[in-house]
Design a protein around this motif. Structure first.
Motif, PDB file in Angstrom:
ATOM      1  N   HIS A  79       0.841  -1.198   0.000  1.00  0.00           N
ATOM      2  CA  HIS A  79       0.000   0.000   0.000  1.00  0.00           C
ATOM      3  C   HIS A  79       0.872   1.243   0.000  1.00  0.00           C
ATOM      4  O   HIS A  79       1.571   1.507   0.994  1.00  0.00           O
ATOM      5  CB  HIS A  79      -0.873   0.016   1.251  1.00  0.00           C
ATOM      6  CG  HIS A  79      -1.798  -1.160   1.367  1.00  0.00           C
ATOM      7  ND1 HIS A  79      -3.144  -1.078   1.105  1.00  0.00           N
ATOM      8  CD2 HIS A  79      -1.573  -2.455   1.717  1.00  0.00           C
ATOM      9  CE1 HIS A  79      -3.712  -2.267   1.308  1.00  0.00           C
ATOM     10  NE2 HIS A  79      -2.773  -3.127   1.675  1.00  0.00           N
ATOM     11  N   GLN A  82       0.672   3.862   2.909  1.00  0.00           N
ATOM     12  CA  GLN A  82       0.992   3.347   4.246  1.00  0.00           C
ATOM     13  C   GLN A  82       2.491   3.307   4.532  1.00  0.00           C
ATOM     14  O   GLN A  82       2.926   2.734   5.540  1.00  0.00           O
ATOM     15  CB  GLN A  82       0.375   1.959   4.424  1.00  0.00           C
ATOM     16  CG  GLN A  82      -1.148   1.962   4.334  1.00  0.00           C
ATOM     17  CD  GLN A  82      -1.765   0.586   4.488  1.00  0.00           C
ATOM     18  OE1 GLN A  82      -1.133  -0.351   4.955  1.00  0.00           O
ATOM     19  NE2 GLN A  82      -3.010   0.451   4.061  1.00  0.00           N
ATOM     20  N   LEU A  93      -6.146  -6.245  13.284  1.00  0.00           N
ATOM     21  CA  LEU A  93      -6.247  -5.651  11.942  1.00  0.00           C
ATOM     22  C   LEU A  93      -7.271  -4.511  11.916  1.00  0.00           C
ATOM     23  O   LEU A  93      -6.949  -3.397  11.496  1.00  0.00           O
ATOM     24  CB  LEU A  93      -6.639  -6.741  10.923  1.00  0.00           C
ATOM     25  CG  LEU A  93      -7.138  -6.225   9.573  1.00  0.00           C
ATOM     26  CD1 LEU A  93      -6.035  -5.544   8.798  1.00  0.00           C
ATOM     27  CD2 LEU A  93      -7.730  -7.364   8.746  1.00  0.00           C
ATOM     28  N   TRP A  96      -6.205  -1.505  13.960  1.00  0.00           N
ATOM     29  CA  TRP A  96      -5.043  -0.855  13.329  1.00  0.00           C
ATOM     30  C   TRP A  96      -5.495  -0.016  12.129  1.00  0.00           C
ATOM     31  O   TRP A  96      -5.038   1.111  11.946  1.00  0.00           O
ATOM     32  CB  TRP A  96      -4.072  -1.971  12.939  1.00  0.00           C
ATOM     33  CG  TRP A  96      -2.844  -1.591  12.197  1.00  0.00           C
ATOM     34  CD1 TRP A  96      -1.695  -1.083  12.715  1.00  0.00           C
ATOM     35  CD2 TRP A  96      -2.625  -1.740  10.793  1.00  0.00           C
ATOM     36  NE1 TRP A  96      -0.770  -0.905  11.716  1.00  0.00           N
ATOM     37  CE2 TRP A  96      -1.314  -1.303  10.533  1.00  0.00           C
ATOM     38  CE3 TRP A  96      -3.398  -2.211   9.741  1.00  0.00           C
ATOM     39  CZ2 TRP A  96      -0.764  -1.307   9.253  1.00  0.00           C
ATOM     40  CZ3 TRP A  96      -2.858  -2.222   8.466  1.00  0.00           C
ATOM     41  CH2 TRP A  96      -1.554  -1.772   8.230  1.00  0.00           C
ATOM     42  N   LEU A  97      -6.422  -0.580  11.364  1.00  0.00           N
ATOM     43  CA  LEU A  97      -6.943   0.161  10.197  1.00  0.00           C
ATOM     44  C   LEU A  97      -7.586   1.467  10.671  1.00  0.00           C
ATOM     45  O   LEU A  97      -7.327   2.531  10.113  1.00  0.00           O
ATOM     46  CB  LEU A  97      -7.992  -0.673   9.449  1.00  0.00           C
ATOM     47  CG  LEU A  97      -7.501  -1.826   8.572  1.00  0.00           C
ATOM     48  CD1 LEU A  97      -8.673  -2.626   8.026  1.00  0.00           C
ATOM     49  CD2 LEU A  97      -6.643  -1.317   7.418  1.00  0.00           C
ATOM     50  N   ARG A 206     -11.343  -2.726  -1.607  1.00  0.00           N
ATOM     51  CA  ARG A 206     -10.409  -2.967  -0.494  1.00  0.00           C
ATOM     52  C   ARG A 206     -10.528  -4.374   0.095  1.00  0.00           C
ATOM     53  O   ARG A 206      -9.576  -5.120   0.125  1.00  0.00           O
ATOM     54  CB  ARG A 206     -10.636  -1.937   0.595  1.00  0.00           C
ATOM     55  CG  ARG A 206      -9.677  -2.126   1.730  1.00  0.00           C
ATOM     56  CD  ARG A 206      -9.690  -1.030   2.748  1.00  0.00           C
ATOM     57  NE  ARG A 206      -8.330  -0.857   3.196  1.00  0.00           N
ATOM     58  CZ  ARG A 206      -7.647   0.270   3.153  1.00  0.00           C
ATOM     59  NH1 ARG A 206      -8.212   1.365   2.736  1.00  0.00           N
ATOM     60  NH2 ARG A 206      -6.400   0.315   3.552  1.00  0.00           N
ATOM     61  N   PHE A 207     -11.696  -4.707   0.606  1.00  0.00           N
ATOM     62  CA  PHE A 207     -12.017  -6.069   1.052  1.00  0.00           C
ATOM     63  C   PHE A 207     -13.518  -6.162   1.236  1.00  0.00           C
ATOM     64  O   PHE A 207     -14.215  -5.135   1.250  1.00  0.00           O
ATOM     65  CB  PHE A 207     -11.204  -6.532   2.262  1.00  0.00           C
ATOM     66  CG  PHE A 207     -11.389  -5.865   3.597  1.00  0.00           C
ATOM     67  CD1 PHE A 207     -11.862  -4.566   3.731  1.00  0.00           C
ATOM     68  CD2 PHE A 207     -11.062  -6.553   4.768  1.00  0.00           C
ATOM     69  CE1 PHE A 207     -12.002  -3.970   4.973  1.00  0.00           C
ATOM     70  CE2 PHE A 207     -11.206  -5.977   6.024  1.00  0.00           C
ATOM     71  CZ  PHE A 207     -11.670  -4.664   6.113  1.00  0.00           C
ATOM     72  N   HIS A 233      -8.316  -7.990  -0.507  1.00  0.00           N
ATOM     73  CA  HIS A 233      -7.851  -8.809   0.615  1.00  0.00           C
ATOM     74  C   HIS A 233      -8.902  -9.873   0.903  1.00  0.00           C
ATOM     75  O   HIS A 233     -10.085  -9.637   0.696  1.00  0.00           O
ATOM     76  CB  HIS A 233      -7.708  -7.964   1.881  1.00  0.00           C
ATOM     77  CG  HIS A 233      -6.728  -6.836   1.780  1.00  0.00           C
ATOM     78  ND1 HIS A 233      -7.041  -5.628   1.211  1.00  0.00           N
ATOM     79  CD2 HIS A 233      -5.443  -6.735   2.208  1.00  0.00           C
ATOM     80  CE1 HIS A 233      -5.988  -4.813   1.290  1.00  0.00           C
ATOM     81  NE2 HIS A 233      -5.002  -5.466   1.894  1.00  0.00           N
ATOM     82  N   GLU A 236      -8.032 -12.506   6.155  1.00  0.00           N
ATOM     83  CA  GLU A 236      -6.766 -12.183   6.829  1.00  0.00           C
ATOM     84  C   GLU A 236      -6.842 -12.526   8.316  1.00  0.00           C
ATOM     85  O   GLU A 236      -5.846 -12.933   8.915  1.00  0.00           O
ATOM     86  CB  GLU A 236      -6.466 -10.687   6.627  1.00  0.00           C
ATOM     87  CG  GLU A 236      -5.157 -10.205   7.192  1.00  0.00           C
ATOM     88  CD  GLU A 236      -4.885  -8.752   6.844  1.00  0.00           C
ATOM     89  OE1 GLU A 236      -5.687  -8.153   6.097  1.00  0.00           O
ATOM     90  OE2 GLU A 236      -3.863  -8.214   7.313  1.00  0.00           O
ATOM     91  N   ASP A 323       3.112  -6.155   1.868  1.00  0.00           N
ATOM     92  CA  ASP A 323       1.941  -5.549   2.513  1.00  0.00           C
ATOM     93  C   ASP A 323       2.313  -4.353   3.386  1.00  0.00           C
ATOM     94  O   ASP A 323       1.731  -4.144   4.451  1.00  0.00           O
ATOM     95  CB  ASP A 323       1.148  -6.590   3.327  1.00  0.00           C
ATOM     96  CG  ASP A 323      -0.253  -6.088   3.684  1.00  0.00           C
ATOM     97  OD1 ASP A 323      -0.760  -5.211   2.969  1.00  0.00           O
ATOM     98  OD2 ASP A 323      -0.814  -6.566   4.691  1.00  0.00           O
TER      99      ASP A 323
END
Ligand code: GUN
Ligand code: ZN
Length: 444
Positions: A79, A82, A93, A96-97, A206-207, A233, A236, A323
């Protein structure tokens, strides 16, 4: 044969052939034509011009005898926005996002931020020997367009796209479905297969949690129509899978979101793929859908580990992805060692690690006919390495194939990369004018 048309790069050449086979030519020559294509790769026979019968001629030799030549590294998933989020500790996850990633991506509405982060991002890729990358930008159309301009100027090979999110995303990043599709389609029209095929477009939902079925179905149609890629994604974390189940209660599993929408297929690359059933892996293989395996990121976020044995026995093709920013390193060598560390029962031997970072990555990005090793006719994407940068006492000529690859895999980083070539052209690390100079040796 016209003079000045062929260049030979003479050095020790290690060329991946398959997950188990690698060719090691101790005094080799890689012959590249003016179009940047590989003419031949074989032993040097001491036969520069005038040429002996039966040998491949070349007009100019670049003497790299103390160095190692390997194919350029392929990072299947990272990314761009990022870059500076690396190493920000987060609980899970989704946490954190929310805390680090979405705010950093929001800042990409300002093109000055995109320009600053983007220039440093591409420079670091080059310094780390990544010659091809699968890149996510942000939901911003202008930011993505600018990232393509930077990739073009940098000379790297890239599959890249604007992130799409039309649900369960914070204000400022959540898009209106039609708007997201329209802007993505425009970017695809502008950039897919440009710069001689070096730049390609990937529709980037994105997912599953942040994308409606309506959006995904249109993405499936657009990818079919344009021949562009899809990247996303999947599975995960177990928590993510629960979210997907909650949002799509009628669908049996995570992969069926991609099947149902028409987004599964040979030009679809899904990051992670950790929490999946054997039946999902089987269907991934059946549809030709690929996996970007990101072990450093999976370590960092404590997401888990991709069950490589099950993925392989189902016949799914996968390559490696840093990643970034859940991955803390820009180096595919780090990814190679973590691909080994994260497999508790099986071992990733050095030849396989090289394969995963090169030809395996090329297959994952459906580029195996163009890059990944030194087969004649492919593009001359290669690295010139100095293994003494790992430790000065090493002598390349004294090491076996396995020793060289093992050193690179377990101790390699950006320091060993002297030069990176894409399509026969040496990449200039200063092609993108960065105001603030990054100190040398700061590019891991
Ligand atoms: N899943 C959805 N978005 C992201 C992201 O930006 N990074 C990682 N590691 N996983 C994701
Ligand atoms: Zn990712």
């Amino acid at each position: 044969m016209k003079k000045g048309k062929l260049t030979g790069y003479r050095g020790r050449i290690i060329n991946p052939i398959s997950p188990t086979e690698v060719e090691d030519i101790r005094d080799g020559i890689l012959v590249v034509d003016i179009a940047g294509k590989i003419v031949s790769c074989g032993p040097y026979k001491g036969d520069g011009p005038p040429f002996k019968k039966g040998t491949v001629p070349f007009d100019k030799v670049v003497d790299l005898r103390r160095h190692l030549i390997i194919p350029g590294l392929v990072d299947c998933h990272l990314h761009l926005p990022q870059l500076d989020c690396r190493g920000k500790h987060g609980a899970t996850l989704l946490d954190w996002l929310k805390h680090y990633i979405f705010p950093a991506e929001m800042a990409f509405r300002d093109l000055r931020v995109v320009d600053d982060v983007g220039k440093r991002f591409f420079k670091k890729l080059v310094l780390n020997g990544t010659t091809t990358a699968g890149i996510y930008v942000t939901v911003h159309e202008k930011a993505t367009d600018h990232a393509f301009k930077l990739a073009k100027a940098c000379g790297i090979r890239a599959v890249m796209g604007k992130v799409m999110m039309d649900q369960n995303a914070p204000e400022g990043l959540k898009e209106e479905t039609r708007w997201s599709l329209k802007q993505s389609e425009m970017l695809s029209e502008k950039w897919h297969c440009t710069s001689g095929g070096r730049l390609r477009y990937a529709f980037t939902p994105r997912f599953a949690p942040t994308c409606s079925m309506d959006l995904l179905k249109e993405v499936g149609k657009l990818a079919q129509k344009t021949g562009a890629y899809v990247q996303s994604h999947i599975a995960e974390t177990a928590e993510e899978n629960e979210e997907v189940k909650r949002i799509y209660p009628k669908l049996p599993d995570a992969f069926s979101v991609f099947e149902e929408s028409g987004c599964a297929g040979p030009k679809t690359i899904l990051g992670h793929a950790i929490y999946m059933s054997d039946d999902e892996y089987r269907r991934m293989a059946e549809t030709g859908t690929k996996i970007a395996h990101c072990p450093t990121s999976n370590f960092f976020l404590k997401s888990g580990w991709m069950p490589a044995e099950r993925v392989e026995s189902a016949g799914v093709t996968y390559g490696l992805g840093t990643d970034v920013g859940a991955g803390t390193s820009m180096s595919l060598f780090t990814e190679m060692r973590h691909a080994d560390y994260t497999q508790l029962r099986a071992s990733v031997v050095p030849a396989k690690a090289l394969y995963l970072g090169t030809l395996g990555g090329a297959k994952t990005l459906s580029m195996e006919d163009e890059i990944g090793n030194f087969a004649p006719g492919k593009c001359a994407d290669f690295l010139v390495l100095d293994i003494r940068q790992v430790d000065y006492h090493y002598r390349l000529s004294e090491l076996t194939t396995d020793e060289v690859l093992s050193l690179l895999m377990y101790r390699g980083d950006g320091r060993v990369v002297l030069d990176a070539y894409v399509g026969g052209k040496k990449l200039d690390v200063d092609a993108l004018k960065i105001d603030r100079r990054v100190p040398h040796g700061f590019h891991f």
